[in-house]
Every structure is written in structure tokens, then in C-alpha cells.
Write a protein that holds these residues in place. Sequence first.
Motif, mmCIF file in Angstrom:
data_model
loop_
_atom_site.group_PDB
_atom_site.id
_atom_site.type_symbol
_atom_site.label_atom_id
_atom_site.label_comp_id
_atom_site.label_asym_id
_atom_site.label_seq_id
_atom_site.Cartn_x
_atom_site.Cartn_y
_atom_site.Cartn_z
ATOM 1 N N ALA A 1 23.488 -11.238 11.585
ATOM 2 C CA ALA A 1 23.611 -11.586 10.391
ATOM 3 C C ALA A 1 22.627 -12.525 9.750
ATOM 4 O O ALA A 1 22.229 -13.494 10.528
ATOM 5 N N LEU A 2 22.327 -12.096 8.345
ATOM 6 C CA LEU A 2 21.205 -12.655 8.148
ATOM 7 C C LEU A 2 21.422 -14.174 7.436
ATOM 8 O O LEU A 2 22.537 -14.042 6.760
ATOM 9 N N THR A 3 20.659 -15.152 7.548
ATOM 10 C CA THR A 3 20.959 -16.601 7.015
ATOM 11 C C THR A 3 20.177 -16.494 5.833
ATOM 12 O O THR A 3 19.395 -15.863 5.313
ATOM 13 N N PRO A 4 20.395 -17.366 4.869
ATOM 14 C CA PRO A 4 19.903 -17.750 3.508
ATOM 15 C C PRO A 4 18.418 -17.829 3.849
ATOM 16 O O PRO A 4 17.459 -17.095 3.048
ATOM 17 N N TYR A 5 17.797 -18.353 4.798
ATOM 18 C CA TYR A 5 16.539 -18.672 5.127
ATOM 19 C C TYR A 5 15.882 -17.338 5.766
ATOM 20 O O TYR A 5 14.633 -17.078 5.238
ATOM 21 N N ASP A 6 16.555 -16.478 6.289
ATOM 22 C CA ASP A 6 16.221 -15.147 6.540
ATOM 23 C C ASP A 6 16.017 -14.289 5.364
ATOM 24 O O ASP A 6 14.874 -13.666 5.184
ATOM 25 N N LEU B 1 16.131 -12.711 -2.804
ATOM 26 C CA LEU B 1 15.981 -14.071 -3.419
ATOM 27 C C LEU B 1 17.108 -14.583 -4.061
ATOM 28 O O LEU B 1 17.613 -15.687 -3.945
ATOM 29 N N GLN B 2 17.743 -13.842 -5.093
ATOM 30 C CA GLN B 2 18.971 -14.077 -5.906
ATOM 31 C C GLN B 2 20.070 -14.680 -4.872
ATOM 32 O O GLN B 2 20.743 -15.508 -4.990
ATOM 33 N N VAL B 3 20.389 -13.682 -3.739
ATOM 34 C CA VAL B 3 21.552 -14.017 -2.706
ATOM 35 C C VAL B 3 21.343 -15.347 -2.144
ATOM 36 O O VAL B 3 21.876 -16.064 -1.723
ATOM 37 N N ALA B 4 19.928 -15.333 -1.498
ATOM 38 C CA ALA B 4 19.581 -16.450 -0.551
ATOM 39 C C ALA B 4 19.578 -17.854 -1.608
ATOM 40 O O ALA B 4 20.237 -18.897 -0.743
ATOM 41 N N LEU B 5 19.305 -17.898 -2.720
ATOM 42 C CA LEU B 5 19.534 -18.939 -3.428
ATOM 43 C C LEU B 5 20.939 -19.370 -3.674
ATOM 44 O O LEU B 5 21.336 -20.680 -4.066
#
Length: 185
Positions: free
Chosen positions: A89-94, A115-119
Motif C-alpha cells: 500500500a502506498l503512503t502519501p510520501y510514496d 500529487l493531488q492524492v498525496a496532498l
Amino acid sequence: MNTASSLVLLAGLMGCTGEQRPEARALALYQQGCEELDAGAHQAAAEHFAEALEADPLHPVLLSWRAYAIAQGGDPAGAIALLEGGAVALTPYDRFNLAAWHARLGHEAPALSLLQVALGDEPALRALVQEDPDFASLRASGALERRLEEVALRAVMLGEEGAILAGELYDLELNVQAPGQGALS
């Protein structure tokens, strides 16, 4: 940490037989990888992170570090393939790093989407976007600013006994801080 507690920790990681447990080996390899990464030895760092992951596959953060070392070594496409191909599972940092590597390669659409999902998941990363040289082309084109306006915060609402059901009464406290402004409630 005093000597006695160090020995207890060491005994726990080594086990009673004196044989090094996988977690201890993985930690030692991880530490070597970090030192090599700091020294600019990206290939050696990536190899140590890979060995650490083999020793302790239950810690997928090691895959993230390996991908980071590969990207820092000049192969962002290899880092993307590794991280996107991993069964983790990818983290926001990934996602942030994947966005940066896509942007570095000129892949605007996946960079903006990631980037939109991470932020949305980790708003604190917004400050890094303005400083990260990988996003310079997106900042220059205006695409980044337009996309950042669309970032939505994700929230999960839980009651005292779990998920809130439709029609159930609840109290909601909201504390939002916009960049450059004070907290809004």
C-alpha cells in the motif's frame, strides 16, 4: 540508553542462541543503506535496502527507501517501476515521491494525479511542493497551481462506537489551517 538496557535489547534481537534475528539484520542493513545514501553511494544504498527487505519482508518501507535510492542514483523510471510494481500500500510520501519522479521525467498527468492524492491525504506535504526542484516545470507551466486548487482533504468520521450511520447525531469539530493563514474553525 545505558549498557544494561543495550544488552537486553541486543539479546532480544539476537535471540537466546546468539543467532541474529531477521529484524536485527534488516535494521543493520537499513542503517547501512541510510549511511550510504547520505554519502552519495546510491547503488550500494539500494542494494542494502533490497537485502534488508529480503531479511524482513514485513516492512514495506524498505521498498520505499530502495526506490528512493534508485531515483537519487539517476534512475527515476526504475524507481517508479519498483514502487508501482510492489505489492504494498502506498503512503502519501510514496505518492509524493512518485509524483516527483514522474515530473522529473516530464510525465505531467501522472505527476499531478499522484500529487493531488498525496496532498489530500497529507496536506503538510504542500510546503515541500513549492521547494522541490522536481516540480519546477509544473510550477512554471501553471499546471501545479491549478491542480493544487482542486486538492480536497479526506476525512473519516467515527462515532464513539465506530462508523457514523446516516441519520445518527454527532458532534463535529473542524480545525483547518490554510497555508500562510491562521487556523480556521
